[in-house]
Motif scaffolding. Structure first.
Motif, mmCIF file in Angstrom:
data_model
loop_
_atom_site.group_PDB
_atom_site.id
_atom_site.type_symbol
_atom_site.label_atom_id
_atom_site.label_comp_id
_atom_site.label_asym_id
_atom_site.label_seq_id
_atom_site.Cartn_x
_atom_site.Cartn_y
_atom_site.Cartn_z
ATOM 1 N N PRO A 128 0.797 -1.306 0.056
ATOM 2 C CA PRO A 128 -0.063 0.011 0.076
ATOM 3 C C PRO A 128 0.850 1.210 0.011
ATOM 4 N N LYS A 129 1.816 1.262 0.838
ATOM 5 C CA LYS A 129 2.879 2.326 0.793
ATOM 6 C C LYS A 129 3.319 2.696 -0.519
ATOM 7 N N ARG A 130 3.772 1.868 -1.325
ATOM 8 C CA ARG A 130 4.488 1.833 -2.452
ATOM 9 C C ARG A 130 3.609 2.380 -3.664
ATOM 10 N N TRP A 131 2.117 1.844 -3.399
ATOM 11 C CA TRP A 131 1.124 2.172 -4.488
ATOM 12 C C TRP A 131 0.935 3.516 -4.159
ATOM 13 N N ILE A 132 0.649 3.919 -3.122
ATOM 14 C CA ILE A 132 -0.058 5.255 -2.543
ATOM 15 C C ILE A 132 1.164 6.230 -2.810
#
Length: 293
Positions: free
Chosen positions: A122-126
């Motif tokens: 999620p952090k990489r996507w966001i």
């Protein structure tokens, strides 16, 4: 409420003592669409570990009952986020998760890796596609939330920080990603499920768009032909533009949890958490030995 007012609130909170509350604000208010997509891809990439993909193929949960498995996983994890670890619904969800996983002899490393995907992806996507990047408070809170979930699941040696989650994930994928025919079947079934949420004529386009969002190690593991460079650029640019458009909208006033996602299709008349998930039967595509519940 101003666009960054909720972020200012998050920064005034304690990311260790109030980790799940911060995570809930991020998931349900700040980035509900992004977290849904990121967690889909987080689970999806675990199939590229042949041992995990093969087990999922043997149980047939993600080939014969793909929508139900997607729904149940989303709803069980979402219950913990929405209601907290100490709530009745949170405890019920964790009991169901544990009873399912304990029916199989799953190595601790695999359990730890799956947990890492929930924190890192999620952090990489966001950071790549969201309307803003994740703050340090949100990053720490997400790691602490899943550390707590890991302890409730009895996972040993859970990473102690976001950086440790990320290091473990990258090293594990480098060591374990590889080709497996059964895992590829699970991958294909999942891509078909994602395409089924939209009008049928769009299925080939949506499959190509999904592949364009995958990284090279994942494409190699499943032996997919990568989309052309221009396709990858345009797909990723389109998702980034969506994030920029969201930034111009008013902040969300009401929470949006995974149970409200249009992709959850298996329970039009509602559900009970205690009924979700699988109940493996020895010898019937389940664990070959009976375990104490």
């Amino acid at each position: 409420m101003k666009r960054f007012e909720r972020l200012e609130r998050i920064r005034r909170m304690d990311p260790y003592r109030e980790a799940t509350e911060i995570y809930r604000l991020s998931v349900a208010y700040e980035f509900p669409w992004d977290f849904a997509r990121a967690l889909e891809l987080a689970l999806y990439r675990t199939y590229a570990v042949p041992r995990i993909g093969r087990l999922l193929a043997e149980t047939a949960e993600l080939t014969d009952r793909t929508q139900k498995r997607y729904d149940d996983t989303s709803l069980l994890l979402d219950a913990v986020v929405e209601h907290g670890f100490g709530s009745d619904r949170g405890r019920t969800a964790i009991r169901r998760i544990n009873r399912m996983h304990r029916s199989y002899d799953i190595p601790d490393d695999d359990m730890r890796y799956v947990l890492c995907t929930f924190v890192v992806m999620p952090k990489r996507w966001i950071d790549a596609y969201g309307w803003r990047r994740m703050s340090r408070h949100e990053t720490v809170a997400a790691a602490v939330h899943y550390q707590t979930l890991g302890r409730h699941m009895g996972i040993k040696d859970v990473p102690g920080s976001y950086e440790e989650f990320e290091t473990f994930l990258d090293a594990y994928e480098e060591a374990h990603f590889g080709w497996d025919e059964d895992a590829r079947r699970v991958s294909d079934a999942t891509l078909d499920l994602m395409a089924s949420w939209y009008p049928r004529p769009l299925a080939p386009l949506l499959r190509t768009a999904t592949l364009a969002l995958l990284d090279e190690p994942l494409l190699r593991a499943f032996r997919y032909t990568p989309p052309g460079p221009a396709t990858r650029v345009w797909v990723r640019r389109a998702v980034r533009l969506r994030g920029r458009a969201v930034r111009l909208l008013p902040p969300r006033g009401a929470p949006h949890f995974a149970r409200q996602n249009r992709e959850i299709k298996g329970y039009p008349n509602g559900y009970r958490l205690e009924d979700l998930g699988t109940r493996p039967v020895p010898g019937l595509r389940g664990c070959p030995v009976r375990h104490a519940d």
